[in-house]
Write a protein that holds these residues in place. Structure first.
Motif, PDB file in Angstrom:
ATOM      1  N   GLU A   3       0.891  -1.160   0.000  1.00 31.51           N
ATOM      2  CA  GLU A   3       0.000   0.000   0.000  1.00 31.51           C
ATOM      3  C   GLU A   3       0.927   1.208   0.000  1.00 31.51           C
ATOM      4  O   GLU A   3       2.133   1.053  -0.106  1.00 31.51           O
ATOM      5  CB  GLU A   3      -0.927  -0.041   1.223  1.00 31.51           C
ATOM      6  N   MET A 161     -10.795   2.884  -0.439  1.00 28.52           N
ATOM      7  CA  MET A 161      -9.860   2.063  -1.214  1.00 28.52           C
ATOM      8  C   MET A 161      -9.965   2.336  -2.707  1.00 28.52           C
ATOM      9  O   MET A 161      -9.204   1.776  -3.496  1.00 28.52           O
ATOM     10  CB  MET A 161     -10.116   0.575  -0.944  1.00 28.52           C
ATOM     11  N   GLN A 163      -9.055   3.944  -5.735  1.00 25.58           N
ATOM     12  CA  GLN A 163      -7.843   4.702  -6.085  1.00 25.58           C
ATOM     13  C   GLN A 163      -8.157   5.974  -6.872  1.00 25.58           C
ATOM     14  O   GLN A 163      -7.337   6.879  -6.938  1.00 25.58           O
ATOM     15  CB  GLN A 163      -6.864   3.825  -6.862  1.00 25.58           C
ATOM     16  N   GLY A 170      -5.086   0.767   0.831  1.00 23.13           N
ATOM     17  CA  GLY A 170      -5.534  -0.571   0.486  1.00 23.13           C
ATOM     18  C   GLY A 170      -6.294  -1.169   1.647  1.00 23.13           C
ATOM     19  O   GLY A 170      -6.755  -0.454   2.548  1.00 23.13           O
ATOM     20  N   ASN A 171      -6.421  -2.453   1.653  1.00 25.84           N
ATOM     21  CA  ASN A 171      -7.257  -3.121   2.646  1.00 25.84           C
ATOM     22  C   ASN A 171      -6.773  -2.876   4.075  1.00 25.84           C
ATOM     23  O   ASN A 171      -7.575  -2.688   4.978  1.00 25.84           O
ATOM     24  CB  ASN A 171      -7.300  -4.625   2.352  1.00 25.84           C
ATOM     25  N   ALA A 174      -6.883   1.215   5.011  1.00 29.26           N
ATOM     26  CA  ALA A 174      -8.264   1.700   5.102  1.00 29.26           C
ATOM     27  C   ALA A 174      -8.873   1.251   6.429  1.00 29.26           C
ATOM     28  O   ALA A 174      -9.505   2.044   7.140  1.00 29.26           O
ATOM     29  CB  ALA A 174      -9.084   1.180   3.923  1.00 29.26           C
TER      30      ALA A 174
END
Length: 273
Positions: A3, A161, A163, A170-171, A174
């Motif tokens: 990320e 998330m 973009q 990312g996961n 976030a």
DNA sequence: ACCGCTGTTCTCCG
DNA sequence: TCGGAGAACAGCGG
């Protein structure tokens, strides 16, 4: 891994590794990492690395003579520095420097991507143009965050998330940012108050800063690497105690990704604390 | 040994 | 147009 913080650390490592050195040979295996891109052009990269810019999770390399490279680490991509002759598992592409060092792009699952492109055109590539503000590279105010995210009808975490709204989360981050902000991942963006947005933008910064510190050092650090402890506040802690209040952390699926949240610290209802 | 999970993004449907 | 499912791939833990 990658990320925003991990990609930023990769960028800083590469800048340091290239510093004052010349790329004398670039070679790459015939893998899907290059997608449709002309792999032959990768071998034409040479000389100094004139700039290396990160936007979201993308890396924009500019070498001499206008030769550029778009890079993405995917899920498992990483850059490692080794000596000439060393074997690197899953090495897909290599930069050979004039000091005998070799920078490998290693990527087991090959979700990563390398795309040689004229450096002048890097920023106009569709995938780069489509990115939203980058919290670190562009800065991000609570107003800008609200403007980018509030219009989404999806769950808050999914919107974070996205973009095209905010680039780089990312996961993991976030989930971490939402925990820090005391906001439930399934909240609808349109219901956030100005104070929510303020806490959230600060939480995003804090999560990124933490990620940057966590990832410092030569070698990329992966979650399951070296059996080290899970460094995150809520990510990956399903069923375990919340790091703040000790109630059980819940995990559930949003848009196909696992989300972690503390039901007490991140109430589903109106505003967070 | 097998199943299901994994930090990303893209394509394909409804 | 949007959102969810599945795909691309390999390793690891249970």
């Amino acid at each position: 891994m990658p990320e925003l913080p991990e990609v930023e650390i990769a960028r800083r490592n590469l800048v340091r590794w290239f510093d004052g050195r010349r790329l004398v040979r670039a070679d790459a295996d015939d893998t899907r990492v290059f997608r449709g891109a002309e792999r032959g052009h990768f071998a034409l990269l040479h000389g100094r690395l004139e700039s290396l810019v990160r936007r979201g999770k993308y890396l924009l390399f500019a070498f001499e003579e206008g030769r550029g490279l778009l890079g993405h680490l995917g899920m498992t991509g990483k850059f490692v520095r080794r000596s000439e002759g060393d074997v690197v598992p899953y090495s897909r592409a290599r930069f050979h420097l004039d000091n005998g060092q070799v920078l490998h792009f290693a990527d087991a699952r090959m979700f990563g991507r390398m795309e040689p492109t004229p450096s002048a055109g890097l920023r106009s590539l569709d995938v780069v143009k489509a990115l939203g503000r980058d919290p670190l590279a562009d800065g991000l105010t609570s107003g800008q965050l609200e403007q980018a995210v509030a219009s989404s009808k999806q769950d808050l975490k999914i919107a974070l998330m996205d973009q095209a709204r905010i680039a780089g989360l990312g996961n993991i981050h976030a989930a971490e940012a939402l925990f820090r902000a005391g906001l439930h991942p399934a909240r609808k963006p349109s219901t956030l108050t100005p104070d929510d947005w303020k806490r959230l933008v600060q939480a995003i910064r804090a999560s990124i800063d933490f990620g940057l510190e966590e990832q410092q050092g030569e070698e990329p650090v992966y979650l399951e690497d070296g059996g080290s402890e899970n460094p995150f506040l809520v990510y990956g802690r399903g069923g375990g105690p919340c790091s703040k209040c000790a109630s059980p952390v819940e995990s559930f699926t949003q848009a196909g990704r696992t989300t972690y949240a503390c039901p007490k610290c991140q109430p589903r209802g109106r505003t967070g604390k």
